[in-house]
Scaffold this motif. Structure first.
Motif, PDB file in Angstrom:
ATOM      1  N   LEU A 117     -31.106  30.062   7.174  1.00 12.96           N
ATOM      2  CA  LEU A 117     -30.093  30.139   6.124  1.00 12.96           C
ATOM      3  C   LEU A 117     -29.344  31.467   6.201  1.00 12.96           C
ATOM      4  O   LEU A 117     -28.113  31.514   6.218  1.00 12.96           O
ATOM      5  N   VAL A 118     -30.120  32.546   6.271  1.00 15.02           N
ATOM      6  CA  VAL A 118     -29.523  33.877   6.359  1.00 15.02           C
ATOM      7  C   VAL A 118     -28.685  33.979   7.633  1.00 15.02           C
ATOM      8  O   VAL A 118     -27.567  34.486   7.622  1.00 15.02           O
ATOM      9  N   GLY A 119     -29.257  33.469   8.730  1.00 12.57           N
ATOM     10  CA  GLY A 119     -28.556  33.532  10.012  1.00 12.57           C
ATOM     11  C   GLY A 119     -27.243  32.770   9.957  1.00 12.57           C
ATOM     12  O   GLY A 119     -26.210  33.269  10.405  1.00 12.57           O
ATOM     13  N   ALA A 120     -27.285  31.547   9.398  1.00  9.52           N
ATOM     14  CA  ALA A 120     -26.072  30.733   9.331  1.00  9.52           C
ATOM     15  C   ALA A 120     -25.014  31.431   8.489  1.00  9.52           C
ATOM     16  O   ALA A 120     -23.835  31.470   8.841  1.00  9.52           O
ATOM     17  N   LEU A 121     -25.456  32.001   7.375  1.00 10.63           N
ATOM     18  CA  LEU A 121     -24.528  32.710   6.487  1.00 10.63           C
ATOM     19  C   LEU A 121     -23.866  33.864   7.237  1.00 10.63           C
ATOM     20  O   LEU A 121     -22.633  34.018   7.229  1.00 10.63           O
ATOM     21  N   ALA A 122     -24.687  34.661   7.906  1.00 12.27           N
ATOM     22  CA  ALA A 122     -24.165  35.827   8.617  1.00 12.27           C
ATOM     23  C   ALA A 122     -23.260  35.397   9.769  1.00 12.27           C
ATOM     24  O   ALA A 122     -22.190  35.955   9.987  1.00 12.27           O
ATOM     25  N   TYR A 123     -23.716  34.363  10.499  1.00 13.46           N
ATOM     26  CA  TYR A 123     -22.991  33.950  11.692  1.00 13.46           C
ATOM     27  C   TYR A 123     -21.638  33.336  11.348  1.00 13.46           C
ATOM     28  O   TYR A 123     -20.609  33.718  11.902  1.00 13.46           O
ATOM     29  N   VAL A 124     -21.657  32.390  10.399  1.00 15.41           N
ATOM     30  CA  VAL A 124     -20.393  31.749  10.025  1.00 15.41           C
ATOM     31  C   VAL A 124     -19.445  32.773   9.423  1.00 15.41           C
ATOM     32  O   VAL A 124     -18.248  32.801   9.721  1.00 15.41           O
ATOM     33  N   GLY A 125     -20.021  33.655   8.599  1.00 16.89           N
ATOM     34  CA  GLY A 125     -19.200  34.687   7.994  1.00 16.89           C
ATOM     35  C   GLY A 125     -18.581  35.583   9.051  1.00 16.89           C
ATOM     36  O   GLY A 125     -17.376  35.855   9.040  1.00 16.89           O
ATOM     37  N   MET A 126     -19.425  35.974  10.009  1.00 14.48           N
ATOM     38  CA  MET A 126     -18.933  36.860  11.054  1.00 14.48           C
ATOM     39  C   MET A 126     -17.880  36.181  11.906  1.00 14.48           C
ATOM     40  O   MET A 126     -16.866  36.774  12.261  1.00 14.48           O
ATOM     41  N   LYS A 127     -18.135  34.913  12.212  1.00 15.21           N
ATOM     42  CA  LYS A 127     -17.194  34.163  13.049  1.00 15.21           C
ATOM     43  C   LYS A 127     -15.834  34.105  12.362  1.00 15.21           C
ATOM     44  O   LYS A 127     -14.809  34.354  12.990  1.00 15.21           O
ATOM     45  N   ASP A 128     -15.859  33.792  11.061  1.00 14.43           N
ATOM     46  CA  ASP A 128     -14.601  33.721  10.310  1.00 14.43           C
ATOM     47  C   ASP A 128     -13.894  35.068  10.301  1.00 14.43           C
ATOM     48  O   ASP A 128     -12.691  35.155  10.512  1.00 14.43           O
TER      49      ASP A 128
ATOM     50  N   GLY B 155     -10.698  36.045  12.724  1.00 16.01           N
ATOM     51  CA  GLY B 155      -9.485  36.387  11.993  1.00 16.01           C
ATOM     52  C   GLY B 155      -8.846  37.651  12.534  1.00 16.01           C
ATOM     53  O   GLY B 155      -7.628  37.820  12.480  1.00 16.01           O
ATOM     54  N   VAL B 156      -9.676  38.535  13.084  1.00 19.38           N
ATOM     55  CA  VAL B 156      -9.149  39.823  13.543  1.00 19.38           C
ATOM     56  C   VAL B 156      -8.797  39.804  15.025  1.00 19.38           C
ATOM     57  O   VAL B 156      -7.691  40.163  15.411  1.00 19.38           O
ATOM     58  N   VAL B 157      -9.724  39.358  15.865  1.00 15.84           N
ATOM     59  CA  VAL B 157      -9.450  39.450  17.304  1.00 15.84           C
ATOM     60  C   VAL B 157      -9.322  38.108  18.014  1.00 15.84           C
ATOM     61  O   VAL B 157      -8.761  38.040  19.096  1.00 15.84           O
ATOM     62  N   GLY B 158      -9.855  37.060  17.450  1.00 18.41           N
ATOM     63  CA  GLY B 158      -9.699  35.751  18.074  1.00 18.41           C
ATOM     64  C   GLY B 158     -10.593  35.523  19.275  1.00 18.41           C
ATOM     65  O   GLY B 158     -10.657  34.440  19.811  1.00 18.41           O
ATOM     66  N   ASN B 159     -11.323  36.547  19.697  1.00 21.89           N
ATOM     67  CA  ASN B 159     -12.182  36.397  20.863  1.00 21.89           C
ATOM     68  C   ASN B 159     -13.616  36.625  20.426  1.00 21.89           C
ATOM     69  O   ASN B 159     -14.253  37.604  20.771  1.00 21.89           O
ATOM     70  N   TRP B 160     -14.130  35.690  19.636  1.00 16.70           N
ATOM     71  CA  TRP B 160     -15.414  35.960  19.009  1.00 16.70           C
ATOM     72  C   TRP B 160     -16.591  35.723  19.935  1.00 16.70           C
ATOM     73  O   TRP B 160     -17.667  36.234  19.710  1.00 16.70           O
ATOM     74  N   GLU B 161     -16.382  34.954  21.008  1.00 15.43           N
ATOM     75  CA  GLU B 161     -17.458  34.707  21.967  1.00 15.43           C
ATOM     76  C   GLU B 161     -18.068  36.024  22.463  1.00 15.43           C
ATOM     77  O   GLU B 161     -19.278  36.171  22.547  1.00 15.43           O
ATOM     78  N   PHE B 162     -17.169  36.935  22.806  1.00 17.19           N
ATOM     79  CA  PHE B 162     -17.608  38.214  23.326  1.00 17.19           C
ATOM     80  C   PHE B 162     -18.555  38.900  22.344  1.00 17.19           C
ATOM     81  O   PHE B 162     -19.613  39.386  22.715  1.00 17.19           O
ATOM     82  N   PHE B 163     -18.169  38.885  21.056  1.00 20.60           N
ATOM     83  CA  PHE B 163     -18.978  39.582  20.064  1.00 20.60           C
ATOM     84  C   PHE B 163     -20.294  38.866  19.795  1.00 20.60           C
ATOM     85  O   PHE B 163     -21.311  39.495  19.573  1.00 20.60           O
ATOM     86  N   VAL B 164     -20.223  37.526  19.821  1.00 23.13           N
ATOM     87  CA  VAL B 164     -21.451  36.767  19.601  1.00 23.13           C
ATOM     88  C   VAL B 164     -22.472  37.082  20.701  1.00 23.13           C
ATOM     89  O   VAL B 164     -23.648  37.350  20.431  1.00 23.13           O
ATOM     90  N   GLY B 165     -22.006  37.083  21.941  1.00 24.48           N
ATOM     91  CA  GLY B 165     -22.889  37.383  23.055  1.00 24.48           C
ATOM     92  C   GLY B 165     -23.472  38.777  22.943  1.00 24.48           C
ATOM     93  O   GLY B 165     -24.676  38.984  23.090  1.00 24.48           O
ATOM     94  N   LEU B 166     -22.593  39.712  22.633  1.00 22.00           N
ATOM     95  CA  LEU B 166     -23.008  41.105  22.512  1.00 22.00           C
ATOM     96  C   LEU B 166     -24.038  41.263  21.398  1.00 22.00           C
ATOM     97  O   LEU B 166     -25.063  41.913  21.558  1.00 22.00           O
ATOM     98  N   LEU B 167     -23.754  40.597  20.289  1.00 19.12           N
ATOM     99  CA  LEU B 167     -24.643  40.660  19.143  1.00 19.12           C
ATOM    100  C   LEU B 167     -26.035  40.151  19.523  1.00 19.12           C
ATOM    101  O   LEU B 167     -27.056  40.736  19.168  1.00 19.12           O
ATOM    102  N   LEU B 168     -26.046  39.051  20.262  1.00 14.91           N
ATOM    103  CA  LEU B 168     -27.321  38.464  20.674  1.00 14.91           C
ATOM    104  C   LEU B 168     -28.120  39.479  21.491  1.00 14.91           C
ATOM    105  O   LEU B 168     -29.315  39.695  21.257  1.00 14.91           O
ATOM    106  N   VAL B 169     -27.454  40.108  22.444  1.00  8.83           N
ATOM    107  CA  VAL B 169     -28.148  41.087  23.289  1.00  8.83           C
ATOM    108  C   VAL B 169     -28.676  42.233  22.438  1.00  8.83           C
ATOM    109  O   VAL B 169     -29.830  42.655  22.579  1.00  8.83           O
ATOM    110  N   VAL B 170     -27.845  42.707  21.519  1.00 11.86           N
ATOM    111  CA  VAL B 170     -28.255  43.844  20.688  1.00 11.86           C
ATOM    112  C   VAL B 170     -29.468  43.475  19.836  1.00 11.86           C
ATOM    113  O   VAL B 170     -30.435  44.228  19.754  1.00 11.86           O
ATOM    114  N   ILE B 171     -29.434  42.283  19.229  1.00 12.47           N
ATOM    115  CA  ILE B 171     -30.570  41.873  18.395  1.00 12.47           C
ATOM    116  C   ILE B 171     -31.838  41.790  19.233  1.00 12.47           C
ATOM    117  O   ILE B 171     -32.914  42.233  18.826  1.00 12.47           O
ATOM    118  N   MET B 172     -31.700  41.219  20.433  1.00 15.12           N
ATOM    119  CA  MET B 172     -32.874  41.085  21.282  1.00 15.12           C
ATOM    120  C   MET B 172     -33.431  42.454  21.627  1.00 15.12           C
ATOM    121  O   MET B 172     -34.638  42.682  21.564  1.00 15.12           O
TER     122      MET B 172
END
Lengths: 289, 231, 322
Positions: free
Chosen positions: C260-271, C275-292
Motif C-alpha cells: 500500500l505504502v509502495g503503491a502510494l509512493a510509486y504512483v505519486g512519484m510517477k505522477d 509531470g516535470v521531466v516525462g522520463n520517469w523510467e530513468f528515475f524508477v530504475g535509479l530509485l530501485l538501485v538506490v533502495i537495494m
C-alpha cells in the motif's frame, strides 16, 4: 518447401544465434563465477548498438564504429561493476537480479532521453552477397557467425589454457578456496564482468545493421537471451553455444513455417526442455557454492 | 606477556553471524615458530576463529595481529599474500582441476613457482600431477592442500582439522610434517586428535562455547592429554 | 471479541485513512493506488512469503484484463460478471502455467516468467490479433451496463468498489499469515527440504501460493479493464515487468502495508516526475538501485520499527491479561 528458402533460413538462424550467444555467454559466465544474474548486460547491448550507430553516422566508418560500441559498453559495465556490483556480490541471486533490472530500466530511460524514441537505421559494413549451395547469402551474416565462433574459441582458450582461466574455473567451483590461496578474486570478477559487457556491446553493435537501433531493443531480446541461457543451463559455456544456435534456428525456421508463431516456438521448446531437465541441457549440479 | 616479532596474537576477539555470537573475548598468542592447537567440541567456534584470522569473517571487536601488522579488515587474499595461509577443513581441493593446476594456481597467487618444497614434504604428489582433484584420496587431498599452502614461504599456517577421517599411517606422516614445519613457520591448528596434539603442540587452547577456557603450555601436561579435562 | 476487533483495525485504519482521502486526493490517483496496491500485494506475497521473484507479473495482469475484456466485448455487458470472468481466466491461466513453473529453481523462475510476459504480449499483439484487435485494443466502456448500489461504470462508484476489493484482498492475505498454509509458505521460502521432512507437500504448497497470488494479479488486471473500459497488449509489456517488483521492494518486502505504502509512493512519484521531466523510467530504475543498495528494507520496512518505538513509548505498558 523451397530448398533455397531453407538454406537462407538456416544462415539467418545461425547469425541470429551468434548474436544470442555473444549476449548470453557473458550472462552465463557472470552467473558461474559471481553467482549474479546481470540483467544490465542488456543495457550494454543497447548502448553498444547506439554508440556504434552514432559513430557510424558521424564518421561513416562501420567496423571501427562497432569496436567503439563494444568498448563503450565495456566502459559502462566497468563503472557499474565498481559502483554497484562490487557492493552486492555477497548477496543472494535475486538481489542482484532486482538491482541489475533497476540499472537496465534506468539505462533504457537514459537512452530514450539521449536518442529519442524513433528507431534509427545503421549502415552495414559489407553489402556483398555470396553464393552458398546456389543461394545468395549476405556476407555480413557469415562474418557475424565467424565472429561468434572466434569468441567461443577465445573464451575456451582463455579458460583452459591460461592461468587466469584456471583461476576462473577454480572460482566457479569454490571462490573462498581461490581467495584463500591469495588470488585477488575481485579482480577476476571485474575482469569477467567487463568482458561480458564488451561481448554484450559487441552483440548490440553487430546486430545494429540487421535490425533498427531502438531504445526497446534490449528489452526485446530479453526473452530470447533468457531462453538461450535457460535452455543451455546457467553457467555452462558449451550449453550456451548449443542453445543459442538452437533458439536461432527455431526462430528463423519457425518463421518460415508460420510467421506469427516464430516468437512463441522457442518458448515452447524451452518449456519442453525444462520439463525434461529443470536446470537446462548442460546445467550441472556441480555449480553450487 | 611480551610478544616477539613474528608472533600471531589475537586479543579480545568477538565474532558472530547475524544475531548469533560465536566467539567471546578470545585471547591467544602463538610465538614465532611454534605450533598451537585449538581443541574443543564441534560447534565450539574453532573454525570461526581460523576463518576470522584468515579474513573471511569480520570480528565485531578485538584485534588480530601478526607481528606489528593488524589483520582485521583485510580481505582474505591480502591476508594470504602476507604469508598467513589458511588450509580449510573438509579437504576441499578443486575437483575439476588437476594437481598441477591446483599448484599452479597457488604459484600464480604467490609468485613462487618452485615446487620442490611441496615434493620434499609430500613426494607422493609428484606422481599425481595430472590427476584431477576429484579423483584423489582424502589423504592425498590433504597433502595437496597443505602443499599448496607451502608455496610462497608462508609465515603462518592456519590448518583446520587436517587429520579428520584419515588413515593412521597418513596421520602419522602428517604429524612428522607438522613437526618439521614448526621450525619454519608459526602454526595454528584445529585438531581433535589428542594423541597427535600431544605430540606436536607447544601450546594448547581449549575452546568451549566460544570462549578459551584453558591455555596449556606445560609440555608434560600437553603430552599426558590433560587437555581432555576441558572438553 | 476485542482481538478480532484489533485484527480488523489493522486493516480498516489505513484503509479508512485512504477512504477519507477520497475527498482530498484526485479520484484517478486514488483508483490507481488502490488497484496497483492489489497488484503489488500479489507480488509481495510471492516475494516475501514464498520466495518467488517474478518479472512476469504483467502476464497474469493481462490474463485477468483480457478475460474481462473478452467477456465484456463479445458476450455480456455486466461489469461484475466481467470481473468474475477475469478472475476465472486468471485462475485457469496461472493454474496451468504453475504446474510447470513452480518446479523451477528461483533464478530460473524469474527469467521464465519474464519470457512468459513477452510471449503473452506477442500473443495478444499479433497471434491473436483477430480477436484482440492487436495494438488498437478492445474498447468496451459504453457497452457496460450500470450496476446497482455501486455503479462501476462511474468513477465515483468504482473507487468504492476498488476500495472494498482492496480491503478484502488485505484481509485475505492477513488471515493467510496466521494459517498453517501461510506458515508452510514461509517455510518453503526458508528451507524446502525441511518442509518435506515435516510431511508437507512442497509442490502443492508452492503451486497453491502461485495460483493464489497470480489470480490476485489477474483481479487487478480485471479492475483496470473495467475502470478504463479498454484493454490493450501494452498491459503485458515487458517494459512494465519490473513495476510490481519495484513497488514491493519500495514499500518493504514481506510487510503487510508495504504494497500500500509502495503503491502510494510509486504512483505519486510517477505522477510528479512525469509531470516535470516525462522520463520517469530513468528515475524508477535509479530509485530501485538506490533502495537495494540502501538495505532493501523499503519505506514501510524502515518506518515500521520507528513507529513501533514511538508508539510503545507513548502508550502505557500493555496489561498482562491479554
Amino acid at each position: 518447401m523451397d530448398a533455397h528458402l531453407w538454406i537462407s533460413g538456416v544462415v539467418y538462424g545461425l547469425s541470429m544465434g551468434s548474436i544470442f550467444f555473444l549476449l548470453a555467454a557473458g550472462l552465463s559466465l557472470c552467473f558461474g563465477l559471481m553467482r549474479i544474474i546481470s540483467l544490465d548486460q542488456l543495457l550494454y547491448y543497447s548502448l553498444g548498438a547506439y554508440v556504434a550507430y552514432q559513430v557510424n553516422v558521424s564518421t561513416g566508418l562501420t567496423w571501427p564504429a562497432m569496436l567503439c560500441g563494444a568498448l563503450a559498453a565495456g566502459a559502462l559495465s566497468w563503472v557499474v561493476e565498481r559502483w554497484v556490483f562490487d557492493r552486492i556480490y555477497a548477496r543472494e541471486i535475486t538481489f542482484t537480479m532486482i538491482t541489475s533490472f533497476g540499472i537496465l530500466v534506468a539505462g533504457v530511460g537514459a537512452i530514450k532521453y539521449v536518442w529519442g524514441l524513433v528507431p534509427r537505421p545503421m549502415g552495414i559494413p559489407v553489402e556483398a552477397q555470396v553464393a552458398l549451395l546456389g543461394v545468395n547469402v549476405p556476407v555480413y551474416r557469415i562474418i557475424v557467425i565467424g565472429i561468434a565462433g572466434a569468441v567461443y574459441g577465445a573464451i575456451q582458450w582463455l579458460l583452459n589454457r591460461t592461468i587466469v582461466g584456471t583461476a576462473i574455473r577454480a572460482a566457479v567451483e569454490d571462490v573462498d578456496q581461490v581467495e584463500g590461496l591469495g588470488v585477488d578474486v575481485y579482480r577476476l570478477f571485474t575482469g569477467t564482468f567487463v568482458g561480458a559487457g564488451v561481448l554484450s556491446g559487441l552483440a548490440g553493435a553487430l546486430h545494429g545493421p540487421l535490425v533498427m537501433v531502438d531504445p526497446q531493443m534490449g528489452l526485446e531480446v530479453v526473452p530470447f537471451v533468457f531462453m538461450v541461457v535457460i535452455i543451455g543451463g546457467l553457467g555452462s559455456l558449451k550449453g550456451t553455444l548449443v542453445s543459442a544456435f538452437l533458439v536461432g534456428q527455431v526462430v528463423s525456421l519457425g518463421s518460415l513455417v508460420y510467421a506469427p508463431l516464430a516468437q512463441m516456438a522457442p518458448f515452447a521448446a524451452m518449456l519442453l526442455i525444462l520439463l525434461w531437465k529443470p536446470t537446462g541441457l548442460y546445467g550441472s549440479a556441480l555449480l553450487r557454492r | 606477556m611480551s610478544h616477539p616479532d613474528g608472533a600471531l596474537v589475537v586479543e579480545g576477539l568477538h565474532v558472530g553471524y547475524g544475531e548469533a555470537q560465536v566467539l567471546f573475548d578470545v585471547h591467544l598468542a602463538v610465538p614465532r615458530g611454534r605450533l598451537a592447537a585449538c581443541v574443543g567440541r564441534n560447534g565450539a567456534g574453532k573454525t570461526t576463529l581460523l576463518r576470522t584470522i584468515a579474513g573471511f569473517l569480520r570480528p565485531r571487536a578485538g584485534s588480530v595481529r601478526y607481528g606489528s601488522v593488524d589483520l582485521v579488515g583485510r580481505k582474505p587474499y591480502e591476508v594470504a599474500r602476507m604469508g598467513i595461509r589458511y588450509v580449510q577443513q573438509d579437504k576441499r581441493v578443486f575437483a575439476d582441476l588437476t594437481v598441477r593446476e591446483n599448484l599452479r594456481l597457488a604459484s600464480y597467487a604467490t609468485g613462487d613457482w618452485d615446487w620442490d618444497v611441496v615434493f620434499k614434504y609430500f613426494p607422493r604428489l609428484k606422481g599425481l600431477l595430472d590427476r584431477k582433484g576429484g579423483y584423489l584420496s582424502g589423504g592425498e587431498r590433504q597433502m595437496l592442500m597443505i602443499g599448496r599452502a607451502l608455496l610462497g614461504r608462508p609465515k603462518v599456517l592456519l590448518i583446520d582439522e587436517p587429520t579428520e577421517g584419515l588413515a593412521p599411517a597418513v596421520v602419522e606422516q602428517l604429524g612428522r610434517v607438522f613437526e618439521e614445519l614448526k621450525g619454519q613457520a608459526t602454526l595454528l591448528m584445529v585438531e581433535q586428535n589428542l594423541p597427535l596434539v600431544g605430540r606436536v603442540a607447544d601450546v594448547v587452547y581449549a575452546v568451549k562455547e566460544g570462549r578459551v577456557v584453558a591455555e596449556i603450555t606445560d609440555p608434560d601436561a600437553i603430552r599426558s592429554g590433560a587437555v581432555e579435562a576441558y572438553l | 471479541m476485542s482481538r478480532r476487533l484489533r485484527w480488523w483495525a489493522g486493516i480498516l485504519i489505513p484503509f479508512g485513512v485512504l477512504a477519507v482521502a477520497r475527498w482530498v486526493l484526485p479520484l484517478p490517483f486514488l483508483v490507481e493506488v488502490l488497484i496497483f496496491s492489489v497488484y503489488t500485494m500479489a507480488c509481495n506475497f510471492l516475494l516475501g512469503r514464498v520466495g518467488f521473484i517474478s518479472f512476469g507479473q504483467p502476464a497474469y495482469l493481462a490474463a485477468g484484463a483480457y478475460g474481462t475484456a473478452f467477456y465484456l466485448y463479445y458476450f455480456g455487458r455486466d461489469p461484475l460478471l466481467g470481473i468474475l470472468a477475469g478472475l476465472a481466466s486468471g485462475l485457469l491461466f496461472s493454474a496451468v502455467v504453475g504446474l510447470v513453473f513452480v518446479r523451477l529453481r528461483s533464478d530460473y523462475f524469474a527469467l521464465v516468467n519474464l519470457a512468459l510476459a513477452v510471449i503473452v504480449y506477442h500473443l495478444m499483439q499479433k497471434v491473436l490479433a483477430p480477436i484482440t484487435k492487436g495494438d488498437n485494443g478492445l474498447w468496451f466502456l459504453d457497452r457496460m451496463t450500470s450496476t446497482p448500489v455501486l455503479d462501476l461504470t462511474r468513477p465515483d462508484g468504482f473507487v468504492w468498489f476498488a476500495w472494498l476489493v482492496a480491503v478484502a484482498v488485505w484481509a485475505l492475505y492477513k488471515a493467510l499469515d496466521d494459517t498453517v498454509f501461510g506458515a508452510c509458505c514461509l517455510a518453503t521460502k526458508t528451507n524446502e527440504d525441511k518442509v518435506k521432512f515435516l510431511g508437507y507437500h512442497d509442490f502443492k504448497i508452492r503451486w497453491t501460493a502461485f495460483v493464489l497470488a497470480n489470480t490476485t494479479a489477474a483481479l487487478a488486471g480485471s479492475l483496470y479493464g473495467v475502470y478504463f473500459g479498454f484493454v490493450s497488449p501494452e498491459m503485458a509489456s515487458a517494459a512494465r515487468a519490473a513495476d510490481p517488483v519495484v513497488v514491493t521492494i519500495l514499500g518493504g518486502t514481506g510487510t503487510l502495508y508495504g504494497p500500500l505504502v509502495g503503491a502510494l509512493a510509486y504512483v505519486g512519484m510517477k505522477d510528479l516526475v512525469s509531470g516535470v521531466v516525462g522520463n520517469w523510467e530513468f528515475f524508477v530504475g535509479l530509485l530501485l538501485v538506490v533502495i537495494m543498495l540502501a538495505g532493501e528494507r523499503g519505506i514501510w520496512g524502515t518506518l515500521e520499527p520507528w513507529l513501533r518505538r514511538r508508539w510503545a513509548w507513548r502508550r502505557p505498558a500493555p496489561a498482562l491479561q491479554e
